[in-house]
Write a protein that holds these residues in place. Structure first.
Motif, short mmCIF file in Angstrom:
data_model
loop_
_atom_site.label_atom_id
_atom_site.label_comp_id
_atom_site.label_asym_id
_atom_site.label_seq_id
_atom_site.Cartn_x
_atom_site.Cartn_y
_atom_site.Cartn_z
N LYS A 2 18.69 -4.80 96.92
CA LYS A 2 17.94 -3.78 96.21
C LYS A 2 16.83 -4.40 95.37
O LYS A 2 16.99 -5.48 94.83
N TYR A 18 5.24 4.86 96.83
CA TYR A 18 5.33 4.39 98.22
C TYR A 18 3.94 4.07 98.77
O TYR A 18 3.73 3.04 99.39
N LEU A 26 10.04 -0.01 103.90
CA LEU A 26 11.22 0.14 103.05
C LEU A 26 12.03 1.30 103.58
O LEU A 26 11.50 2.26 104.13
N PHE A 30 14.71 5.60 98.21
CA PHE A 30 14.29 5.34 96.84
C PHE A 30 15.16 6.15 95.90
O PHE A 30 15.53 7.27 96.19
N ALA A 48 14.78 0.42 95.26
CA ALA A 48 14.54 0.55 96.70
C ALA A 48 15.45 -0.41 97.46
O ALA A 48 15.69 -1.53 97.01
#
Length: 92
Positions: A2, A18, A26, A30, A48
């Protein structure tokens, strides 16, 4: 693994974060979070999920300290923490 992205403006949208990160690959999980310090100041951050440690290290090098909507980002590996005993449930 993370990634912690902190010192975000309180009104920042996940879609803006983002996009700011350049549409990196990713995972779309989130988590926007808000906390409060002992003196009641609020802070905003995002966690994330990434595939591996190398991705996290690269993002830290690339984005830690960079300006986002007028604030310098704090980017580091996210570590789960236990609440502080002397806060007695005040932590959000």
């Amino acid at each position: 693994m993370k990634l912690f992205i902190g010192n975000l403006p309180g009104d920042a949208l996940l879609v803006d974060i983002y996009a700011f990160l350049g549409g990196l690959q990713l995972r779309a999980d989130f988590q926007a979070r808000e906390g409060h310090t002992r003196d009641s100041h609020s802070y905003h951050y995002v966690v994330a999920q990434l595939a591996d440690k190398q991705d996290i290290d690269n993002l830290i090098k690339q984005y830690d300290g960079i300006q986002f909507q007028g604030k310098a980002l704090v980017v580091r590996e996210f570590k789960e923490r236990n609440p502080c005993d002397d806060w007695q449930g005040e932590e959000l």
